[in-house]
Write a protein that holds these residues in place. Structure first.
Motif, PDB file in Angstrom:
ATOM      1  N   HIS A  94       0.817  -1.191   0.000  1.00 27.27           N
ATOM      2  CA  HIS A  94       0.000   0.000   0.000  1.00 27.27           C
ATOM      3  C   HIS A  94       0.863   1.258   0.000  1.00 27.27           C
ATOM      4  O   HIS A  94       0.543   2.244  -0.647  1.00 27.27           O
ATOM      5  N   HIS A  95       1.985   1.203   0.725  1.00 27.26           N
ATOM      6  CA  HIS A  95       2.840   2.374   0.799  1.00 27.26           C
ATOM      7  C   HIS A  95       3.652   2.583  -0.462  1.00 27.26           C
ATOM      8  O   HIS A  95       4.013   3.688  -0.791  1.00 27.26           O
ATOM      9  N   GLU A  96       3.942   1.442  -1.154  1.00 25.32           N
ATOM     10  CA  GLU A  96       4.780   1.551  -2.327  1.00 25.32           C
ATOM     11  C   GLU A  96       4.022   2.037  -3.552  1.00 25.32           C
ATOM     12  O   GLU A  96       4.622   2.399  -4.552  1.00 25.32           O
ATOM     13  N   LEU A  97       2.679   2.006  -3.501  1.00 29.34           N
ATOM     14  CA  LEU A  97       1.902   2.370  -4.678  1.00 29.34           C
ATOM     15  C   LEU A  97       2.173   3.807  -5.077  1.00 29.34           C
ATOM     16  O   LEU A  97       2.204   4.707  -4.248  1.00 29.34           O
ATOM     17  N   SER A  98       2.397   3.999  -6.383  1.00 28.08           N
ATOM     18  CA  SER A  98       2.609   5.356  -6.867  1.00 28.08           C
ATOM     19  C   SER A  98       1.255   6.047  -7.018  1.00 28.08           C
ATOM     20  O   SER A  98       0.212   5.430  -6.842  1.00 28.08           O
ATOM     21  N   PHE A  99       1.311   7.321  -7.353  1.00 26.03           N
ATOM     22  CA  PHE A  99       0.064   8.074  -7.549  1.00 26.03           C
ATOM     23  C   PHE A  99      -0.799   7.410  -8.622  1.00 26.03           C
ATOM     24  O   PHE A  99      -1.996   7.216  -8.450  1.00 26.03           O
ATOM     25  N   LEU A 100      -0.148   7.028  -9.738  1.00 25.46           N
ATOM     26  CA  LEU A 100      -0.889   6.399 -10.836  1.00 25.46           C
ATOM     27  C   LEU A 100      -1.560   5.119 -10.371  1.00 25.46           C
ATOM     28  O   LEU A 100      -2.720   4.855 -10.680  1.00 25.46           O
ATOM     29  N   GLN A 101      -0.830   4.314  -9.591  1.00 29.81           N
ATOM     30  CA  GLN A 101      -1.374   3.030  -9.165  1.00 29.81           C
ATOM     31  C   GLN A 101      -2.518   3.189  -8.181  1.00 29.81           C
ATOM     32  O   GLN A 101      -3.430   2.381  -8.151  1.00 29.81           O
ATOM     33  N   SER A 102      -2.445   4.229  -7.347  1.00 30.28           N
ATOM     34  CA  SER A 102      -3.476   4.310  -6.317  1.00 30.28           C
ATOM     35  C   SER A 102      -4.682   5.136  -6.734  1.00 30.28           C
ATOM     36  O   SER A 102      -5.743   4.979  -6.156  1.00 30.28           O
ATOM     37  N   TYR A 103      -4.540   6.011  -7.734  1.00 31.07           N
ATOM     38  CA  TYR A 103      -5.710   6.818  -8.090  1.00 31.07           C
ATOM     39  C   TYR A 103      -6.166   6.646  -9.526  1.00 31.07           C
ATOM     40  O   TYR A 103      -7.317   6.881  -9.840  1.00 31.07           O
ATOM     41  N   VAL A 104      -5.247   6.262 -10.436  1.00 30.13           N
ATOM     42  CA  VAL A 104      -5.651   6.155 -11.838  1.00 30.13           C
ATOM     43  C   VAL A 104      -5.870   4.702 -12.216  1.00 30.13           C
ATOM     44  O   VAL A 104      -6.981   4.283 -12.527  1.00 30.13           O
ATOM     45  N   PHE A 105      -4.821   3.886 -12.152  1.00 28.72           N
ATOM     46  CA  PHE A 105      -4.965   2.476 -12.507  1.00 28.72           C
ATOM     47  C   PHE A 105      -5.064   1.643 -11.231  1.00 28.72           C
ATOM     48  O   PHE A 105      -4.344   0.676 -11.047  1.00 28.72           O
ATOM     49  N   SER A 106      -5.976   2.055 -10.361  1.00 33.31           N
ATOM     50  CA  SER A 106      -6.110   1.363  -9.090  1.00 33.31           C
ATOM     51  C   SER A 106      -6.847   0.052  -9.271  1.00 33.31           C
ATOM     52  O   SER A 106      -7.689  -0.099 -10.144  1.00 33.31           O
ATOM     53  N   LEU A 107      -6.507  -0.930  -8.424  1.00 32.43           N
ATOM     54  CA  LEU A 107      -7.227  -2.197  -8.428  1.00 32.43           C
ATOM     55  C   LEU A 107      -8.228  -2.253  -7.278  1.00 32.43           C
ATOM     56  O   LEU A 107      -8.957  -3.223  -7.135  1.00 32.43           O
ATOM     57  N   ASP A 108      -8.260  -1.206  -6.457  1.00 36.03           N
ATOM     58  CA  ASP A 108      -9.130  -1.198  -5.283  1.00 36.03           C
ATOM     59  C   ASP A 108     -10.570  -0.891  -5.720  1.00 36.03           C
ATOM     60  O   ASP A 108     -10.816   0.093  -6.410  1.00 36.03           O
ATOM     61  N   HIS A 109     -11.505  -1.745  -5.308  1.00 32.75           N
ATOM     62  CA  HIS A 109     -12.890  -1.555  -5.763  1.00 32.75           C
ATOM     63  C   HIS A 109     -13.456  -0.208  -5.348  1.00 32.75           C
ATOM     64  O   HIS A 109     -14.316   0.346  -6.039  1.00 32.75           O
ATOM     65  N   LYS A 110     -12.953   0.358  -4.234  1.00 33.34           N
ATOM     66  CA  LYS A 110     -13.510   1.636  -3.786  1.00 33.34           C
ATOM     67  C   LYS A 110     -13.073   2.768  -4.694  1.00 33.34           C
ATOM     68  O   LYS A 110     -13.875   3.636  -5.056  1.00 33.34           O
ATOM     69  N   VAL A 111     -11.786   2.744  -5.087  1.00 31.68           N
ATOM     70  CA  VAL A 111     -11.304   3.781  -6.004  1.00 31.68           C
ATOM     71  C   VAL A 111     -11.998   3.646  -7.352  1.00 31.68           C
ATOM     72  O   VAL A 111     -12.447   4.638  -7.933  1.00 31.68           O
ATOM     73  N   ILE A 112     -12.120   2.401  -7.836  1.00 19.82           N
ATOM     74  CA  ILE A 112     -12.779   2.191  -9.128  1.00 19.82           C
ATOM     75  C   ILE A 112     -14.235   2.635  -9.052  1.00 19.82           C
ATOM     76  O   ILE A 112     -14.755   3.267  -9.967  1.00 19.82           O
ATOM     77  N   GLY A 113     -14.879   2.344  -7.928  1.00 21.78           N
ATOM     78  CA  GLY A 113     -16.252   2.778  -7.747  1.00 21.78           C
ATOM     79  C   GLY A 113     -16.373   4.288  -7.818  1.00 21.78           C
ATOM     80  O   GLY A 113     -17.272   4.830  -8.464  1.00 21.78           O
TER      81      GLY A 113
END
Lengths: 196, 590, 115
Positions: free
Chosen positions: B20-39
């Protein structure tokens, strides 16, 4: 928290996620091709004239391709069975054959297409050719998709066998279900387009 | 469950934490795999498209209210053709794209992609969707479809202009925008298929221990049935879309009859196709699509009603049975959109009958929700206001649909503003109000803060009153025979002279409605930072999502949830508080 | 993966039989198309053979024969039901004329050739 039931069966539903997912996808594919078969029937019933498939298409080539695709389906089940028996070399052999046969199918299909184009038998020429091109091209795209997936599991993806063999066998099973479905569609396409 | 956590699970949890800490901005907000972000991605994109679709309609309404007069302020921005007044071709584009955007890019992505993605895994106690990568692929396919649709406004000839139904042969000979429409639709359909596979697998496979099917919140049931509709009804339209694309780019004749003549003379095509086939394949999807629009809305309303009446939903089992039956029946009613095509009395009678049958479960659901109010100690926060408004609005929309489902009156109503009034009452003050209820209701879960009550109430009352002025007059003009696609609102027709005045009323209503949405948009963004901070369960609700922290972290729950009871245990006699959460252990057993 | 080694061996012998059956049926369907039985009967014959082949693939290669999950089989049954609904579309415009004779287009085609 890990996502549960990626490999193990969930007791109350009796399936794992991957298998259920691929079957649901295939259910939607049944409806996709159903729409096209329905179109075939409505166009044929509504037409004033309908050519005999064998007058326009080559039955020997079609039969050959049918055999090739059925063969690749057989090698696919053998690939999965080899994995279940832990015979990785056998798996490689059968999976390689599956991809190879699929490529043979595509080559033969492309030859048929070029032959049709050179005779001016384009989709716009008649309703029969329109449905022939659309259905076989859509089916061909599915074959290409299958080649990509199976090729991946034969090549770079097969490394997973050594780290997580169960999950790998699971994925190959899903790829296999898809591949048999593509074969199944062709089993109906062949008589409908070539023979009737 | 906590006690039996194995060492392996712990190491996984830690691993996940590190990741979770290593995720870059792109990974956590743009190409996120988290259902909440995608939602949230789905929800924001869908709301932008809702705004766009609404704007298109507000532009159309100027031409209807004040035909052939220049649009003030924004008139110059619409291109040279529309500088004097809206060109007829542009008006047609606006109409077609309003429908397409609202249905396929607005309401469905918000109801299914947005709420489904965000709330469903939380409500069933799952760490994420079953296939996170597929979920991301689904969003980005949807996004591409949206981009293609939006870009089509700028191609020569403008966006698709053959109506949102794209009936052949008109759509086949239409301008280039129609090709873009078809490509966009193929993207959107593919996205829906990926999404629905994911939703069904998630619901069936990832339910928390103890969460049996009869303990699922009604919202989850509604999403499950919706996903089956999308899965099985959408592919035939994908096939039809491919065929119409072939008709347009490869000159085939799937939907083109022989002997077709246009303004440029006879068409050079082989002919032999069937225009009716398009209508069949289109409505084979588009009727179930109506239920895709309404079922998640019913699910949201059920959640909000139970929570704010502080008592269990009335007839939970009946609701579940009805929603399943509704989903099944929705596959065999589609040709009631086609009574005017001359398909014969046998089929018309059949579809008229199934249409009457499908109204039964709808009425059962609505009645059960209404009876749920009886004897409750009702609170009136903003989500409850929207949910309560849904009930009569959906009732008006549903009841006005009955005459349309009967062949004889449909001859008169078909293609008039009556139809527009009917389905807008279902979708606009029905579904969209329910979606607003959902946004106000789950906002604290996503942000940890509630939206402003005052702004919310202004938004609700303004919208509720304004929207009646938009859609009620449509029944009047429709009954008078005003055709739904008239460019000047019926100005040139003698039989409509008495009712054309209503056009201006409807337009003022629409613009007022637009004005009151400003309060919502402001509230939505302002409250992210300035809303009142609340705890994890501000509404004192019972379902699992309120057991997770607000906003839920990656993996959702601090400890794996376990379910001990049904979804709506409010005001249980003998309990120490008026709600008993699904995850609370039975005191007797503890 | 519940299947043991013996199970898999058992499966493989089933795969061999099905592979043989598919090959034979492919030949049969091609040969059958050369028999002059008329268009309608020809279509019925070809569809029966294709359905047989398809069922073999689905039940043995795709393991539906041994499928125990009610959710999975239920979904597939639902799909088949709606698939049949979809296949009803072509006859929907003709329901008022049930019983009146309309020759299949192919009959004309053959007749043209005969001339």
């Amino acid at each position: 928290m890990e996502i549960p039931y990626t490999v193990a069966e969930r007791p109350d539903t009796g399936v794992n996620n991957v298998k259920l997912g691929i079957w649901l996808f295939l259910a939607s594919e049944v409806m996709l091709f159903g729409g096209l078969f329905s179109t075939y029937v409505i166009l044929r019933l509504g037409g004033t004239d309908w050519p005999l498939g064998s007058d326009i298409l080559s039955v020997p080539i079609g039969t050959f391709n049918t055999a090739v695709l059925i063969g690749s389906s057989v090698t696919m089940v053998m690939a999965h069975a080899s994995l279940k028996m832990n015979q990785f070399d056998q798996f490689k052999k059968y999976m390689g054959l599956t991809v190879l046969l699929a490529l043979v199918f595509l080559t033969v299909k492309s030859y048929e297409y070029f032959d049709k184009i050179s005779h001016g038998d384009l989709p716009s020429a008649s309703t029969f050719l329109a449905i022939y091109w659309t259905m076989t091209a859509l089916h061909g795209l599915h074959i290409i998709g299958g080649v990509v997936v199976n090729g991946y599991f034969w090549g770079p993806g097969s490394k997973m066998f050594h780290s997580r063999p169960e999950m790998f066998a699971n994925r190959v099973e899903a790829a296999g279900l898809y591949w048999h479905f593509v074969d199944l569609v062709w089993i109906f396409l062949f008589p409908v387009l070539y023979l009737l | 469950m906590e006690n039996v956590t194995t060492a392996e699970q712990v190491s996984h949890a830690e691993h996940g934490h590190d990741e979770h800490h290593e995720l870059s901005f792109l990974q956590s907000y743009v190409f996120s795999l988290d259902h909440k972000v995608i939602g949230i991605q789905y929800a924001i994109t869908a709301m932008l498209f809702l705004l766009l679709g609404f704007t298109l309609m507000m532009i159309m309404r100027w031409q209807l209210a004040f035909p052939y007069t220049p649009i003030p302020v924004i008139g110059g921005l619409l291109g040279q053709n529309n500088a004097q007044f809206i060109a007829p071709e542009f008006y047609n584009s606006l109409g077609a794209m309003h429908g397409t955007i609202m249905v396929f890019l607005g309401v469905v992505p918000l109801a299914v992609g947005g709420f489904g993605n965000y709330v469903l895994p939380l409500q069933i106690g799952a760490p994420d969707m079953a296939f996170p990568r597929l979920n991301m692929a689904s969003y980005w396919t949807f996004f591409c479809g949206g981009v293609v649709m939006f870009a089509s406004f700028f191609v020569p000839g403008g966006a698709a202009n053959s109506g949102w139904t794209s009936y052949a042969p008109l759509s086949v000979i239409a301008t280039e925008g129609q090709t873009w429409w078809l490509v966009g639709m193929i993207f959107l359909i593919t996205s829906s298929l990926l999404g629905s596979v994911n939703f069904i697998v998630t619901t069936l496979q990832l339910r928390a221990p103890g969460l049996s099917f009869m303990r699922l919140p009604f919202f989850v049931w509604a999403q499950l049935v919706t996903s089956f509709l999308l899965l099985l009804a959408f592919p035939p339209l994908e096939a039809a879309g491919v065929m119409q694309l072939m008709d347009r780019v490869a000159d085939t004749s799937f939907f083109m009859p022989a002997g077709l003549v246009t303004g440029d003379g006879p068409l050079e095509i082989s002919g032999g196709g069937s225009p009716l086939l398009w209508q069949h394949l289109f409505w084979f999807l588009a009727h179930p699509e109506v239920y895709v629009l309404i079922l998640p809305a019913m699910g949201i309303v059920a959640e909000v009603l139970a929570n704010n009446t502080r008592k269990p939903l009335w007839g939970y089992r009946v609701l579940v049975a009805s929603v399943i039956f509704l989903g099944f029946m929705s596959f065999i009613v589609w040709a009631h959109h086609m009574f005017m095509t001359g398909m014969g009395t046998t089929m018309s009678s059949f579809f008229q009958t199934t249409t009457m049958i499908i109204s039964v479960p709808s009425v059962v659901i609505l009645s059960a929700l209404l009876i749920s109010l009886y004897g409750g100690s009702i609170r009136y926060p903003v989500p409850m206001l929207f949910a309560l408004a849904f009930l009569p609005m959906f009732a008006i929309g549903g009841l006005t649909g009955l005459p349309l489902g009967l062949t004889a009156p449909d001859l008169h109503f078909h293609d008039t503003y009556y139809v527009i009034g009917h389905f807008h009452y279902v979708v606009a003050p029905g579904t969209i109000f329910a979606l607003f209820a959902g946004i106000y209701y789950w906002y604290p879960k996503a942000t940890g803060r509630v939206m402003s009550e005052l702004l919310g109430k202004i938004h609700f009352w303004g919208s509720f009153i304004a929207i009646q002025f938009v859609f009620t007059p449509m029944f009047i003009t429709g009954l008078a025979g005003m055709n739904r696609r008239l460019y000047d609102g019926g100005l040139e027709y003698a039989h409509l002279q008495e009712v054309v005045g209503w056009n201006a009323t409807m337009s003022y209503g629409a613009w007022t409605l637009g004005f009151f949405q400003i309060f919502f948009i402001f509230n939505f963004f302002w409250s992210i930072r300035n809303g009142k901070k609340v705890d994890d369960n501000p509404w004192k609700a019972t379902t699992l999502e309120w057991q997770a922290p607000s906003p839920p972290p990656h993996g959702n729950f601090t400890s794996p949830p376990e379910v001990h009871r049904g979804p709506y245990e409010y005001s249980v006699p003998g309990a120490d508080k008026d709600f008993t959460m699904q995850g609370e252990a039975d005191p007797a057993k503890a | 993966m519940s299947g043991s080694h013996d199970d898999t061996q058992h499966h493989i012998s089933a795969y061999r039989k099905v592979a043989g059956a598919l090959a034979v049926l492919t030949v049969v369907t091609v040969l059958a198309s050369y028999i002059e039985v008329g268009v309608a009967l020809g279509i019925v014959l070809a569809l029966i053979i294709a359905t047989t082949k398809g069922s073999l693939v689905a039940s043995v290669f795709m393991h539906l024969k041994d499928e125990k999950s009610l959710w999975l089989t239920g979904t597939l049954i639902l799909t088949v039901v709606f698939w049949f609904v979809l296949m009803l579309i072509p006859i929907m415009g003709r329901m008022d004329n049930v019983g009146t004779y309309k020759p299949l287009p192919n009959a004309n085609a053959v007749a043209h050739e005969a001339h």
